[in-house]
Write an enzyme that holds these catalytic residues in place. Structure first.
Site, PDB file in Angstrom:
ATOM      1  N   SER A   6       6.478   9.716  -4.658  1.00 28.62           N
ATOM      2  CA  SER A   6       5.284   9.250  -5.364  1.00 28.62           C
ATOM      3  C   SER A   6       4.745  10.354  -6.261  1.00 28.62           C
ATOM      4  CB  SER A   6       4.201   8.844  -4.365  1.00 28.62           C
ATOM      5  OG  SER A   6       2.963   8.709  -5.053  1.00 28.62           O
ATOM      6  N   HIS A  29       8.154   6.566  -7.743  1.00 28.35           N
ATOM      7  CA  HIS A  29       7.072   5.673  -7.324  1.00 28.35           C
ATOM      8  C   HIS A  29       5.815   6.027  -8.114  1.00 28.35           C
ATOM      9  CE1 HIS A  29       5.037   3.112  -4.230  1.00 28.35           C
ATOM     10  NE2 HIS A  29       4.039   3.968  -4.358  1.00 28.35           N
ATOM     11  N   ASP A  31       1.930   5.088  -8.800  1.00 25.64           N
ATOM     12  CA  ASP A  31       0.767   4.410  -8.217  1.00 25.64           C
ATOM     13  C   ASP A  31      -0.276   4.112  -9.287  1.00 25.64           C
ATOM     14  OD1 ASP A  31       1.294   4.367  -5.272  1.00 25.64           O
ATOM     15  OD2 ASP A  31       1.497   6.528  -5.604  1.00 25.64           O
ATOM     16  N   MET A  33      -3.812   2.594 -10.013  1.00 26.36           N
ATOM     17  CA  MET A  33      -5.065   2.252  -9.310  1.00 26.36           C
ATOM     18  C   MET A  33      -6.158   2.011 -10.339  1.00 26.36           C
ATOM     19  SD  MET A  33      -5.085   5.061  -6.279  1.00 26.36           S
ATOM     20  CE  MET A  33      -3.578   5.611  -5.461  1.00 26.36           C
ATOM     21  N   HIS A  62       3.769   0.682  -8.107  1.00 25.28           N
ATOM     22  CA  HIS A  62       2.938   0.142  -7.026  1.00 25.28           C
ATOM     23  C   HIS A  62       1.550  -0.116  -7.601  1.00 25.28           C
ATOM     24  CE1 HIS A  62       0.828   1.087  -2.900  1.00 25.28           C
ATOM     25  NE2 HIS A  62       0.691  -0.169  -3.250  1.00 25.28           N
ATOM     26  N   MET A  64      -2.074  -1.094  -7.391  1.00 28.17           N
ATOM     27  CA  MET A  64      -3.248  -1.271  -6.524  1.00 28.17           C
ATOM     28  C   MET A  64      -4.397  -1.680  -7.432  1.00 28.17           C
ATOM     29  SD  MET A  64      -2.446   2.007  -4.156  1.00 28.17           S
ATOM     30  CE  MET A  64      -1.269   2.585  -5.373  1.00 28.17           C
ATOM     31  N   MET A 133       2.075  -0.914   3.888  1.00 25.36           N
ATOM     32  CA  MET A 133       1.286   0.315   3.721  1.00 25.36           C
ATOM     33  C   MET A 133       1.073   0.969   5.084  1.00 25.36           C
ATOM     34  SD  MET A 133       0.721   0.806   0.510  1.00 25.36           S
ATOM     35  CE  MET A 133      -0.322   2.249   0.758  1.00 25.36           C
ATOM     36  N   GLY A 141      -1.726  12.094   0.665  1.00 27.39           N
ATOM     37  CA  GLY A 141      -2.033  13.125   1.654  1.00 27.39           C
ATOM     38  C   GLY A 141      -2.754  12.653   2.905  1.00 27.39           C
ATOM     39  N   ASP A 171       4.952   3.226   2.748  1.00 23.18           N
ATOM     40  CA  ASP A 171       4.240   4.103   1.815  1.00 23.18           C
ATOM     41  C   ASP A 171       2.974   4.606   2.486  1.00 23.18           C
ATOM     42  OD1 ASP A 171       3.047   5.341  -0.371  1.00 23.18           O
ATOM     43  OD2 ASP A 171       2.693   3.473  -1.488  1.00 23.18           O
ATOM     44  N   GLY A 173       1.850   8.727   4.195  1.00 23.13           N
ATOM     45  CA  GLY A 173       2.065   9.643   5.320  1.00 23.13           C
ATOM     46  C   GLY A 173       3.517   9.760   5.747  1.00 23.13           C
TER      47      GLY A 173
HETATM   48  C1  DX5 Z   1      -1.472   5.715  -1.613  1.00 25.04           C
HETATM   49  C2  DX5 Z   1      -0.258   5.593  -2.493  1.00 25.04           C
HETATM   50  C3  DX5 Z   1       0.890   6.397  -2.038  1.00 25.04           C
HETATM   51  C4  DX5 Z   1       0.639   7.883  -1.978  1.00 25.04           C
HETATM   52  C5  DX5 Z   1       1.393   8.381  -0.793  1.00 25.04           C
HETATM   53  O1  DX5 Z   1      -2.342   4.675  -1.868  1.00 25.04           O
HETATM   54  O2  DX5 Z   1       0.178   4.242  -2.516  1.00 25.04           O
HETATM   55  O3  DX5 Z   1       2.047   6.113  -2.805  1.00 25.04           O
HETATM   56  O4  DX5 Z   1       1.045   8.601  -3.100  1.00 25.04           O
HETATM   57  O5  DX5 Z   1       1.119   9.727  -0.625  1.00 25.04           O
HETATM   58  P1  DX5 Z   1       1.555  10.505   0.699  1.00 25.04           P
HETATM   59  O6  DX5 Z   1       3.042  10.407   0.810  1.00 25.04           O
HETATM   60  O7  DX5 Z   1       1.074  11.887   0.450  1.00 25.04           O
HETATM   61  O8  DX5 Z   1       0.852   9.837   1.846  1.00 25.04           O
HETATM   62 ZN    ZN Z   2       2.119   3.868  -3.472  1.00 28.77          ZN
END
Ligand code: DX5
Ligand code: ZN
Length: 222
Positions: A6, A29, A31, A33, A62, A64, A133, A141, A171, A173
């Site tokens: 990501s 990936h 994201d 948002m 992805h 959101m 998720m 993080g 996706d 952690g």
């Molecule tokens: C969170 C994102 C993830 C995020 C994951 O809403 O969808 O893709 O970047 O980040 P880590 O791998 O650090 O949890």
């Molecule tokens: Zn994501």
């Protein structure tokens, strides 16, 4: 088994260099948002169009965002090869998945931690991937939510019953500490942000994650 780093954890002032750094991965990936569906704002269509042009690997988008029915097809048309929208935000998930496929992308359906999988099982014939998720969407993080693993298992079981090829993505952690449990539960596409971009050597971090899921359970822990 596919690794999708990501870029949320990349250097936003140097996205091209940070994309080139993950050329050994399967996907990039991205994201998106909108500050409405999640309390964070990242990037949108013009940036994704630019990323698609320079990425050494296909783009896994992805979304959101609210109203994906209206906005998601644009990401497929921009060349993202996998476009995932949230079922909580979609008015017509089946129609949207079909539209994404017609635009040449693979269609992914994402479920937040509080969203059950069972009501959506019959969407599988129109999907290429289900994203479970393993954190609340919005930020990189965060800590992995192991309580989502039963849902990963349930999705994998549905896919098995359906019999088609539908990927199961996790996706949030995902790291060297948590990736094996995800694979064991049935995931086959692994998103990792901080675990990849937070490492000293990004290529090595990808190789390490890949090695851990190559043969799940097949190696000896010391
Ligand atoms: C969170 C994102 C993830 C995020 C994951 O809403 O969808 O893709 O970047 O980040 P880590 O791998 O650090 O949890
Ligand atoms: Zn994501």
């Amino acid at each position: 088994m596919q690794i999708s780093p990501s870029i949320l954890s990349a250097d936003f002032a140097n996205l091209e260099a940070d994309l080139l750094a993950i050329r050994s991965a399967d996907w990039a990936h991205v994201d998106v948002m909108d500050n409405h569906f999640v309390p964070n704002l990242t990037l949108g269509l013009p940036v994704v169009e630019a990323l698609v042009k320079v990425s050494p690997v296909p783009v896994d988008c992805h979304l959101m965002i609210d109203d994906p029915d209206r906005w998601a097809p644009g990401y497929a048309e921009a060349g993202a090869q996998l476009v995932t929208f949230h079922v909580e935000a979609a008015a017509d998930p089946r129609g949207l998945a079909r539209t994404l496929r017609a635009a040449g992308a693979r269609a992914g359906l994402a479920v937040k931690p509080g969203t059950p999988w069972a009501p959506y099982e019959d969407l599988l014939p129109d999907l290429d991937m289900v994203l479970v998720m393993t954190v609340e969407p919005g930020f990189g993080g965060q800590s992995f939510m192991a309580d989502q693993l039963p849902k990963v298992r349930a999705v994998r079981e549905s896919v098995r019953r359906f019999g088609g090829e539908v990927w199961v993505q996790v996706d949030g952690g995902v790291s060297a500490q948590t990736i094996e449990q995800c694979a064991e539960a049935g995931a086959d596409v692994f998103v990792a942000g901080s675990a990849v971009y937070g490492a000293d050597d990004v290529g090595e971090a990808i190789a390490e994650l890949r090695a851990l899921v190559k043969d799940p359970g097949g190696h000896t822990h010391s």
